[in-house]
Design a protein around this motif. Sequence first.
Motif, PDB file in Angstrom:
ATOM      1  N   ASP A 211       0.783  -1.239   0.000  1.00 47.49           N
ATOM      2  CA  ASP A 211       0.000   0.000   0.000  1.00 47.49           C
ATOM      3  C   ASP A 211       0.811   1.283   0.000  1.00 47.49           C
ATOM      4  OD1 ASP A 211      -2.227  -1.620   0.103  1.00 47.49           O
ATOM      5  OD2 ASP A 211      -2.431  -1.481   2.280  1.00 47.49           O
ATOM      6  N   SER A 212       2.057   1.248   0.491  1.00 47.13           N
ATOM      7  CA  SER A 212       2.782   2.514   0.664  1.00 47.13           C
ATOM      8  C   SER A 212       3.083   3.186  -0.668  1.00 47.13           C
ATOM      9  CB  SER A 212       4.074   2.280   1.449  1.00 47.13           C
ATOM     10  OG  SER A 212       4.923   1.383   0.748  1.00 47.13           O
ATOM     11  N   GLY A 213       3.305   2.417  -1.728  1.00 45.30           N
ATOM     12  CA  GLY A 213       3.568   3.023  -3.022  1.00 45.30           C
ATOM     13  C   GLY A 213       2.355   3.728  -3.602  1.00 45.30           C
ATOM     14  N   ILE A 214       1.168   3.294  -3.176  1.00 43.81           N
ATOM     15  CA  ILE A 214      -0.075   3.893  -3.671  1.00 43.81           C
ATOM     16  C   ILE A 214      -0.527   5.029  -2.766  1.00 43.81           C
ATOM     17  CG2 ILE A 214      -2.497   3.443  -4.226  1.00 43.81           C
ATOM     18  CD1 ILE A 214      -1.672   0.493  -4.666  1.00 43.81           C
ATOM     19  N   PHE A 215      -0.531   4.777  -1.454  1.00 46.91           N
ATOM     20  CA  PHE A 215      -1.087   5.738  -0.499  1.00 46.91           C
ATOM     21  C   PHE A 215      -0.028   6.517   0.281  1.00 46.91           C
ATOM     22  CE2 PHE A 215      -4.111   2.108  -0.673  1.00 46.91           C
ATOM     23  CZ  PHE A 215      -5.125   2.750  -1.353  1.00 46.91           C
ATOM     24  N   GLY A 216       1.236   6.151   0.117  1.00 49.15           N
ATOM     25  CA  GLY A 216       2.296   6.801   0.872  1.00 49.15           C
ATOM     26  C   GLY A 216       2.561   6.134   2.202  1.00 49.15           C
ATOM     27  N   SER A 217       1.594   5.403   2.711  1.00 46.12           N
ATOM     28  CA  SER A 217       1.756   4.676   3.967  1.00 46.12           C
ATOM     29  C   SER A 217       0.615   3.681   4.062  1.00 46.12           C
ATOM     30  CB  SER A 217       1.752   5.636   5.156  1.00 46.12           C
ATOM     31  OG  SER A 217       2.050   4.945   6.352  1.00 46.12           O
ATOM     32  N   THR A 218       0.433   3.096   5.218  1.00 46.69           N
ATOM     33  CA  THR A 218      -0.696   2.206   5.442  1.00 46.69           C
ATOM     34  C   THR A 218      -0.984   2.145   6.932  1.00 46.69           C
ATOM     35  OG1 THR A 218      -1.604   0.018   4.926  1.00 46.69           O
ATOM     36  CG2 THR A 218       0.644   0.076   5.721  1.00 46.69           C
ATOM     37  N   GLY A 219      -2.133   1.587   7.282  1.00 43.06           N
ATOM     38  CA  GLY A 219      -2.487   1.441   8.687  1.00 43.06           C
ATOM     39  C   GLY A 219      -1.703   0.333   9.358  1.00 43.06           C
ATOM     40  N   ARG A 220      -2.026   0.067  10.592  1.00 45.31           N
ATOM     41  CA  ARG A 220      -1.364  -0.973  11.366  1.00 45.31           C
ATOM     42  C   ARG A 220      -2.407  -1.887  12.004  1.00 45.31           C
ATOM     43  NH1 ARG A 220       2.077   0.927   8.787  1.00 45.31           N
ATOM     44  NH2 ARG A 220       4.171   1.604   9.410  1.00 45.31           N
ATOM     45  N   MET A 221      -2.020  -3.159  12.172  1.00 48.10           N
ATOM     46  CA  MET A 221      -2.850  -4.116  12.889  1.00 48.10           C
ATOM     47  C   MET A 221      -2.246  -4.341  14.266  1.00 48.10           C
ATOM     48  SD  MET A 221      -3.408  -6.805   9.746  1.00 48.10           S
ATOM     49  CE  MET A 221      -1.642  -6.891   9.399  1.00 48.10           C
ATOM     50  N   ALA A 222      -3.095  -4.527  15.255  1.00 46.30           N
ATOM     51  CA  ALA A 222      -2.637  -4.796  16.614  1.00 46.30           C
ATOM     52  C   ALA A 222      -2.843  -6.268  16.941  1.00 46.30           C
ATOM     53  CB  ALA A 222      -3.375  -3.932  17.618  1.00 46.30           C
ATOM     54  N   ALA A 223      -1.833  -6.898  17.505  1.00 47.34           N
ATOM     55  CA  ALA A 223      -1.941  -8.269  18.016  1.00 47.34           C
ATOM     56  C   ALA A 223      -1.684  -8.208  19.510  1.00 47.34           C
ATOM     57  CB  ALA A 223      -0.939  -9.179  17.338  1.00 47.34           C
ATOM     58  N   ALA A 224      -2.643  -8.674  20.301  1.00 42.41           N
ATOM     59  CA  ALA A 224      -2.554  -8.525  21.760  1.00 42.41           C
ATOM     60  C   ALA A 224      -2.765  -9.849  22.456  1.00 42.41           C
ATOM     61  CB  ALA A 224      -3.583  -7.506  22.246  1.00 42.41           C
TER      62      ALA A 224
END
Length: 229
Positions: A211-224
């Motif tokens: 995604d970073s090449g398209i949007f510049g960045s991306t979200g994050r997933m949390a594992a808890a």
Amino acid sequence: HVGDDPAAVSANRARLRARLPAEPGWLNQVHGTAVVDLATVCGVPDADGAISRRPGAVCVVMTADCLPVLLCDRAGSVVAAAHAGWRGLAGQQSVGVVEQLWQAYCRLVEQQQATPHAAIAAATQVWLGPCIGPQAFEVGEEVVRAFTQAKAQAEACFLPGAAPGKWQADLAALARQRWQALGIDAIYGNDSSTGWCTVANPSRFFSHRRDSGIFGSTGRMAAAIVRTV
């Protein structure tokens, strides 16, 4: 920290917090090997692993192609989480974030009762979460060397890529090797199949590489993982 709308981040973290007994022990992840005990730190420490035996404690890591690792004993009395990108997993002289997490985990278990490490390993289980899969993770020779110079068996986790000097790396398999070397056989979750690949499943997972090449960045997933007993 990746440019998302702060209001959306707060709302998503509030949704997560509502399902947990306490505020997660957030980390400022730096692709390193440091592990902290949540009972001894304040704020958001620079670390890539967390551990706790405090009832209600929540160990958490964030990923978007790197590998989330969750760890506990079968009684649920000690819990831990690690963020394992290739740099943190490789570490130095075969001591990476997995080995650092294991050492911290054993120390906490031993505080409750003196137990040989082999017995601790037999009572320990590990879960590997979604990460970039071997079909999508193209790396250079320096990554191969970082793993194989000290552990020749890591060669099995790399296949030749499409171009000279490029390799397809199996990050989850490299982590499984590290845990198995510590004597842990109860390893669940990511089996390196396409269903666990963050890049290949855009409707399920964030992926920095995709995604970073398209949007510049991306979200994050949390594992808890939560210490509930």
